[in-house]
Design an enzyme around this catalytic site. Structure first.
Site, PDB file in Angstrom:
ATOM      1  N   ASN A 159       3.374  -0.291   7.272  1.00  0.00           N
ATOM      2  CA  ASN A 159       2.001  -0.575   6.857  1.00  0.00           C
ATOM      3  C   ASN A 159       1.308  -1.422   7.921  1.00  0.00           C
ATOM      4  OD1 ASN A 159       2.672  -3.334   6.414  1.00  0.00           O
ATOM      5  ND2 ASN A 159       3.114  -2.975   4.259  1.00  0.00           N
ATOM      6  N   GLY A 192      13.780   0.004  -6.398  1.00  0.00           N
ATOM      7  CA  GLY A 192      14.508   0.071  -5.139  1.00  0.00           C
ATOM      8  C   GLY A 192      13.942   1.205  -4.306  1.00  0.00           C
ATOM      9  N   ASN A 207      13.030   5.049  -5.561  1.00  0.00           N
ATOM     10  CA  ASN A 207      11.616   5.440  -5.651  1.00  0.00           C
ATOM     11  C   ASN A 207      11.309   6.658  -4.786  1.00  0.00           C
ATOM     12  OD1 ASN A 207      11.338   3.174  -7.255  1.00  0.00           O
ATOM     13  ND2 ASN A 207      10.398   1.927  -5.658  1.00  0.00           N
ATOM     14  N   GLN A 258      12.268  -5.871   4.991  1.00  0.00           N
ATOM     15  CA  GLN A 258      13.447  -6.345   5.713  1.00  0.00           C
ATOM     16  C   GLN A 258      13.178  -6.534   7.205  1.00  0.00           C
ATOM     17  OE1 GLN A 258      14.977  -7.389   3.235  1.00  0.00           O
ATOM     18  NE2 GLN A 258      16.962  -6.379   3.252  1.00  0.00           N
ATOM     19  N   GLY A 291      -6.858   4.460   4.245  1.00  0.00           N
ATOM     20  CA  GLY A 291      -6.171   5.653   4.713  1.00  0.00           C
ATOM     21  C   GLY A 291      -4.985   5.326   5.601  1.00  0.00           C
ATOM     22  N   GLY A 323       4.067   2.744  -1.388  1.00  0.00           N
ATOM     23  CA  GLY A 323       4.573   3.061  -0.052  1.00  0.00           C
ATOM     24  C   GLY A 323       5.738   4.032  -0.103  1.00  0.00           C
ATOM     25  N   ASP A 324       6.595   3.882  -1.100  1.00  0.00           N
ATOM     26  CA  ASP A 324       7.732   4.794  -1.245  1.00  0.00           C
ATOM     27  C   ASP A 324       7.262   6.201  -1.609  1.00  0.00           C
ATOM     28  OD1 ASP A 324       9.504   2.684  -0.753  1.00  0.00           O
ATOM     29  OD2 ASP A 324       9.551   2.119  -2.866  1.00  0.00           O
TER      30      ASP A 324
END
Length: 312
Positions: free
Chosen positions: A193, A50, A54, A171, A226, A253-254
């Protein structure tokens, strides 16, 4: 100075199963309208995850002060205990006894293709957990969570005057262009991203410069190429850090966002903040699971100096 970070987002349990064969050998293209198949999965593991869990895990590892604002279900006991063992506050995690914690069931084949089933469960009640109860904070983040909860947390944080980062993640497609523009206008920072930023521009009609002009900083990650930080009319390039191994991108990403939040609470430059975020993503990808990399704050500082030639 208050360095507390409020982390609004999902808490989930991932069950990951490995199928030794290939889905393509079992799923017939001309029979997909009547699928009834079973895959033998000799190995299975459970991972805590989650987005808020994270992010908090990585932020605590850095020496930050994360406070999760999330919702779990009747099966929350082991996860809550694990968070407490790491010294992460659980006071503002709402437990819904008539629901299960959000869960993702992942079946992967020999080619690493995946068939996933996601049950949102308690995450859907995020709007019932007021962010104001978590108290004052230096910064907050709204990461993927229940639809109503994300909208309410943004409105509440804006009303409380707490600067926040909007990180829509998976989301993002749930929101209309108008709602996304409202998020951007309330937020201090936006992080996405390369795929998400294209979708964000398409949904809102805003260009990168348009978006950046409404924010203190717009952060765009591009994997092994990067990342970029747009702030005060300039574009700062953040180099990717070479990973020791590339084993599992889940939670990278977290980890990156935890680095951003840590730098913000310390008042660092965007160059240093982005580089720490990049380093954390590289550390995480070398371990399976989103919360299985464990380093001390001193270890991370040493790795930062080795990667960039100076100490933060």
């Amino acid at each position: 100075m208050n360095q507390t970070t409020l982390i609004c987002g999902s808490l989930a349990i991932d069950t990951i199963m490995q199928f030794g064969g290939r889905f393509s050998d079992t799923l017939l293209a001309d029979q997909l309208h009547k699928v009834n198949v079973s895959f033998l999965v000799p190995t299975m593991r459970t991972e805590f995850g989650g987005c808020s869990g994270n992010i908090a895990y990585n932020l605590k590892m850095l020496g930050g002060d994360p406070r999760i604002v999330g919702v779990m279900g009747q099966d929350s006991g082991p996860y809550l205990e694990r968070l407490r063992q790491f010294g992460i506050a659980t006071d503002n995690i709402l437990v819904k006894q008539d629901a299960y914690t959000a869960q993702c069931f992942v079946t992967a084949d020999a080619d690493n293709n995946q068939i996933n089933a996601f049950h949102p469960g308690a995450m859907s009640f995020a709007h019932e957990n007021p962010v104001a109860k978590a108290g004052p904070a230096r910064v907050a983040i709204i990461s993927p969570d229940g639809h109503e909860g994300m909208l309410k947390h943004a409105a509440d944080l804006a009303a409380l005057g707490i600067p926040f980062m909007f990180d829509p993640g998976q989301q993002l497609p749930m929101f209309s262009g108008e709602q996304l523009i409202e998020f951007i206008d309330k937020a201090t920072y936006v992080s996405a991203n390369d795929y998400e930023i294209e979708l964000l521009m398409d949904r809102t009609g805003l260009t990168l410069p348009d978006m950046a002009s409404r924010l203190e900083a717009l952060i765009v990650t591009r994997g092994d190429k990067g990342s970029e930080i747009y702030t005060k009319g300039q574009r700062i390039e953040i180099p990717a850090v070479q990973a020791e191994a590339v084993l599992d991108p889940t939670g990278c990403g977290d980890a990156y966002r935890a680095g951003l939040l840590f730098g913000i609470t310390r008042g660092w430059s965007w160059e240093t903040t982005g580089r720490l975020a990049s380093l954390l993503g590289a550390i995480k990808i070398a371990r399976k699971g989103a919360q299985n990399h464990l380093l001390t704050a001193a270890d991370i500082a040493d790795r930062f100096e080795a990667a960039f030639g100076y100490r933060y």
